[in-house]
Scaffold this motif. Structure first.
Motif, PDB file in Angstrom:
ATOM      1  N   GLN A 169      39.581  40.729  46.891  1.00 13.20           N
ATOM      2  CA  GLN A 169      39.849  39.523  47.530  1.00 13.20           C
ATOM      3  C   GLN A 169      38.705  38.450  47.570  1.00 13.20           C
ATOM      4  O   GLN A 169      38.864  37.443  47.089  1.00 13.20           O
ATOM      5  CB  GLN A 169      40.371  39.756  49.004  1.00 13.20           C
ATOM      6  N   ALA A 170      37.559  39.048  47.548  1.00 12.50           N
ATOM      7  CA  ALA A 170      36.253  37.935  47.334  1.00 12.50           C
ATOM      8  C   ALA A 170      36.117  37.566  46.167  1.00 12.50           C
ATOM      9  O   ALA A 170      35.739  36.515  45.789  1.00 12.50           O
ATOM     10  CB  ALA A 170      35.186  38.736  48.013  1.00 12.50           C
ATOM     11  N   ILE A 171      36.548  38.495  45.212  1.00 14.12           N
ATOM     12  CA  ILE A 171      36.540  37.989  43.500  1.00 14.12           C
ATOM     13  C   ILE A 171      37.574  36.868  43.288  1.00 14.12           C
ATOM     14  O   ILE A 171      37.295  35.976  42.541  1.00 14.12           O
ATOM     15  CB  ILE A 171      36.870  39.347  42.624  1.00 14.12           C
ATOM     16  N   ILE A 172      38.706  36.925  43.858  1.00 18.07           N
ATOM     17  CA  ILE A 172      39.637  36.039  43.720  1.00 18.07           C
ATOM     18  C   ILE A 172      39.382  34.730  44.519  1.00 18.07           C
ATOM     19  O   ILE A 172      39.413  33.657  43.646  1.00 18.07           O
ATOM     20  CB  ILE A 172      41.071  36.636  44.470  1.00 18.07           C
ATOM     21  N   GLU A 173      38.756  34.808  45.600  1.00 17.45           N
ATOM     22  CA  GLU A 173      38.168  33.555  46.015  1.00 17.45           C
ATOM     23  C   GLU A 173      37.289  32.869  45.231  1.00 17.45           C
ATOM     24  O   GLU A 173      37.093  31.318  45.097  1.00 17.45           O
ATOM     25  CB  GLU A 173      37.625  33.749  47.612  1.00 17.45           C
ATOM     26  N   GLN A 174      36.320  33.597  44.546  1.00 13.35           N
ATOM     27  CA  GLN A 174      35.325  33.009  43.622  1.00 13.35           C
ATOM     28  C   GLN A 174      36.032  32.589  42.553  1.00 13.35           C
ATOM     29  O   GLN A 174      35.546  31.545  42.095  1.00 13.35           O
ATOM     30  CB  GLN A 174      34.472  33.988  43.089  1.00 13.35           C
ATOM     31  N   VAL A 216      50.925  43.852  35.485  1.00  9.89           N
ATOM     32  CA  VAL A 216      50.717  43.011  34.197  1.00  9.89           C
ATOM     33  C   VAL A 216      51.984  42.401  33.873  1.00  9.89           C
ATOM     34  O   VAL A 216      52.234  41.300  33.285  1.00  9.89           O
ATOM     35  CB  VAL A 216      50.092  43.792  33.031  1.00  9.89           C
ATOM     36  N   GLU A 217      53.055  43.363  33.876  1.00 10.06           N
ATOM     37  CA  GLU A 217      54.524  43.041  33.144  1.00 10.06           C
ATOM     38  C   GLU A 217      55.037  41.898  33.942  1.00 10.06           C
ATOM     39  O   GLU A 217      55.841  41.255  33.564  1.00 10.06           O
ATOM     40  CB  GLU A 217      55.410  44.193  33.299  1.00 10.06           C
ATOM     41  N   ALA A 218      54.551  41.706  35.388  1.00  4.42           N
ATOM     42  CA  ALA A 218      55.105  40.566  36.106  1.00  4.42           C
ATOM     43  C   ALA A 218      54.302  39.337  35.964  1.00  4.42           C
ATOM     44  O   ALA A 218      54.763  38.220  36.574  1.00  4.42           O
ATOM     45  CB  ALA A 218      55.365  41.184  37.680  1.00  4.42           C
ATOM     46  N   VAL A 224      46.134  35.061  37.221  1.00  3.96           N
ATOM     47  CA  VAL A 224      45.257  36.014  37.833  1.00  3.96           C
ATOM     48  C   VAL A 224      46.050  36.704  38.949  1.00  3.96           C
ATOM     49  O   VAL A 224      46.834  36.062  39.673  1.00  3.96           O
ATOM     50  CB  VAL A 224      44.017  35.550  38.455  1.00  3.96           C
ATOM     51  N   SER A 225      46.042  37.991  39.179  1.00  2.00           N
ATOM     52  CA  SER A 225      46.726  38.878  39.876  1.00  2.00           C
ATOM     53  C   SER A 225      46.294  38.837  41.444  1.00  2.00           C
ATOM     54  O   SER A 225      45.041  38.657  41.437  1.00  2.00           O
ATOM     55  CB  SER A 225      47.026  40.257  39.504  1.00  2.00           C
ATOM     56  N   ALA A 226      46.950  39.321  42.336  1.00  2.00           N
ATOM     57  CA  ALA A 226      46.501  39.724  43.610  1.00  2.00           C
ATOM     58  C   ALA A 226      45.663  41.222  43.442  1.00  2.00           C
ATOM     59  O   ALA A 226      45.835  41.662  42.390  1.00  2.00           O
ATOM     60  CB  ALA A 226      47.710  39.793  44.718  1.00  2.00           C
ATOM     61  N   PRO A 227      44.994  41.473  44.355  1.00  4.07           N
ATOM     62  CA  PRO A 227      44.213  42.701  44.462  1.00  4.07           C
ATOM     63  C   PRO A 227      45.366  43.794  43.944  1.00  4.07           C
ATOM     64  O   PRO A 227      46.646  43.983  44.642  1.00  4.07           O
ATOM     65  CB  PRO A 227      43.676  42.857  45.592  1.00  4.07           C
ATOM     66  N   VAL A 228      45.390  44.636  43.189  1.00  7.57           N
ATOM     67  CA  VAL A 228      46.066  45.858  42.607  1.00  7.57           C
ATOM     68  C   VAL A 228      45.283  47.118  42.791  1.00  7.57           C
ATOM     69  O   VAL A 228      44.248  47.399  42.224  1.00  7.57           O
ATOM     70  CB  VAL A 228      46.349  45.644  41.148  1.00  7.57           C
ATOM     71  N   GLN A 229      45.748  47.909  43.537  1.00 14.35           N
ATOM     72  CA  GLN A 229      45.175  49.218  43.724  1.00 14.35           C
ATOM     73  C   GLN A 229      45.779  50.390  42.788  1.00 14.35           C
ATOM     74  O   GLN A 229      47.104  50.640  42.735  1.00 14.35           O
ATOM     75  CB  GLN A 229      45.362  49.848  45.059  1.00 14.35           C
ATOM     76  N   THR A 230      44.941  51.077  42.146  1.00 12.64           N
ATOM     77  CA  THR A 230      45.283  52.243  41.391  1.00 12.64           C
ATOM     78  C   THR A 230      44.373  53.412  41.936  1.00 12.64           C
ATOM     79  O   THR A 230      43.487  53.263  42.772  1.00 12.64           O
ATOM     80  CB  THR A 230      45.096  52.081  39.865  1.00 12.64           C
ATOM     81  N   GLN A 231      44.361  54.578  41.010  1.00 11.24           N
ATOM     82  CA  GLN A 231      43.730  55.709  41.554  1.00 11.24           C
ATOM     83  C   GLN A 231      42.211  55.491  41.166  1.00 11.24           C
ATOM     84  O   GLN A 231      41.162  56.123  41.586  1.00 11.24           O
ATOM     85  CB  GLN A 231      44.193  57.058  40.657  1.00 11.24           C
ATOM     86  N   LYS A 238      43.546  39.587  34.724  1.00  8.48           N
ATOM     87  CA  LYS A 238      43.922  38.262  34.175  1.00  8.48           C
ATOM     88  C   LYS A 238      44.555  38.453  33.044  1.00  8.48           C
ATOM     89  O   LYS A 238      44.125  38.981  31.974  1.00  8.48           O
ATOM     90  CB  LYS A 238      42.697  37.420  33.927  1.00  8.48           C
ATOM     91  N   LEU A 239      45.753  37.869  32.831  1.00  9.61           N
ATOM     92  CA  LEU A 239      46.589  38.149  31.705  1.00  9.61           C
ATOM     93  C   LEU A 239      46.278  37.071  30.675  1.00  9.61           C
ATOM     94  O   LEU A 239      46.590  36.062  30.964  1.00  9.61           O
ATOM     95  CB  LEU A 239      48.091  38.277  31.883  1.00  9.61           C
TER      96      LEU A 239
END
Length: 302
Positions: A169-174, A216-218, A224-231, A238-239
């Motif tokens: 989230q801090a990355i997105i704010e920057q 990505v498909e959405a 730029v996406s909201a935070p996305v959690q994966t393993q 950013k698409l």
């Protein structure tokens, strides 16, 4: 008494194990008490690498052992694995020469089945090599991808990978404040693409984990996406752009070849069965229950 199949498995895997605990080259792992000799001339499959009495063990035997070794040994370079494999073959030959008496029933039947399986595999590979020509692969490509066809949607994206949602989230704010995505990726991303500005290049969704692909498909290009959690952690994606194009033959050759191998193998087996002079017993009329079969299994293990 140790089960004969368990013992066979132990003997098959006993020698390479030390590789897990040492990095010495295989060519230097010959047992010190063995007499050594020098190999001269160019290497060939019939090059003799060891002798146990009158029996010769060749480079071909070592290569074959390497090919059929379990993971991870079959992926190791020959220079690293040759010594342990050669020791394994020597030990097996030394043991086999100690055997006295009639060959056990299980051994005879297993040798029959092993030879049948290997030769059958060779026969199938021979057939596939003869029938799956470049022309046939080209025809399969032309059928799957006609001139007016387009392949799946491909995505060109970049991402910044961090450990926590708060960091993402801090990355997105920057970014909202005007920071450059590529520079943030170089400075903050923990992923391997970070030094490259987070650029992932072109990919299809099936190449990414589900959560990443769904995000990505959405998205729309430039978004730029909201935070996305994966393993792997939390991503800011950013698409860059999307495209849909007909893949080249080289890009799908492996996939097409695998499909043709599967279909051709099944068709060839059906053809052989249809034209076979084989006969088969009525198994339903036989007593194959545990009580009837147990003495035969015990006989095989003697």
């Amino acid at each position: 008494m140790l089960h004969r199949l368990t013992l066979a498995a132990l003997l098959a895997l006993s020698v390479p194990a030390p590789l897990l605990a040492q990095d010495t080259a295989a060519t230097e792992t010959t047992a010190p008490e063995m007499e050594t000799f020098t190999v001269e001339g160019p290497l060939a499959l019939d090059t003799v690498l060891a002798r146990v009495g009158e029996t010769e063990i060749t480079l071909g035997h070592v290569v074959a052992a390497h090919m059929e070794a379990p993971q991870p040994y079959n992926q190791m370079p020959m220079a690293q694995i040759a010594g342990p494999l050669l020791q394994q073959l020597i030990q097996q030959e030394e043991l086999s020469q100690q055997f006295d008496g009639e060959t056990p029933a299980a051994t005879r039947y297993m040798l029959d089945n092993t030879e049948r399986r290997i030769v059958a595999t060779d026969a199938m590979m021979q057939h596939l090599n003869e029938t799956l020509t470049d022309e046939r692969i080209q025809a399969a490509y032309d059928e799957a991808y006609p001139d007016d066809a387009s392949g799946p949607v491909e995505y060109h994206a970049a991402h910044i990978l961090v450990e926590t949602e708060e960091e993402a989230q801090a990355i997105i704010e920057q970014l909202d404040g005007g920071a450059e995505f590529a520079q943030l990726a170089r400075d903050e991303s923990t992923g391997p693409s970070g030094p490259n500005g987070g650029d992932l290049g072109w990919f299809t969704p099936d190449r990414m984990v589900a959560e990443f692909s769904q995000a990505v498909e959405a998205m729309e290009p430039g978004e730029v996406s909201a935070p996305v959690q994966t393993q792997f952690g939390w991503h800011v994606i950013k698409l860059e752009e999307t495209r849909q194009r007909k893949p080249s033959l080289d890009e799908v050759r492996q996939e097409l070849t695998a499909e043709l191998q599967q279909s051709e193998s099944a068709a060839y087996l059906d053809e052989l069965t249809a034209n076979s002079d084989a006969s088969i017993a009525e198994l339903g009329e036989l007593d194959l229950g545990n009580q009837a079969m147990m003495p035969l299994y015990m006989e095989m293990q003697e």
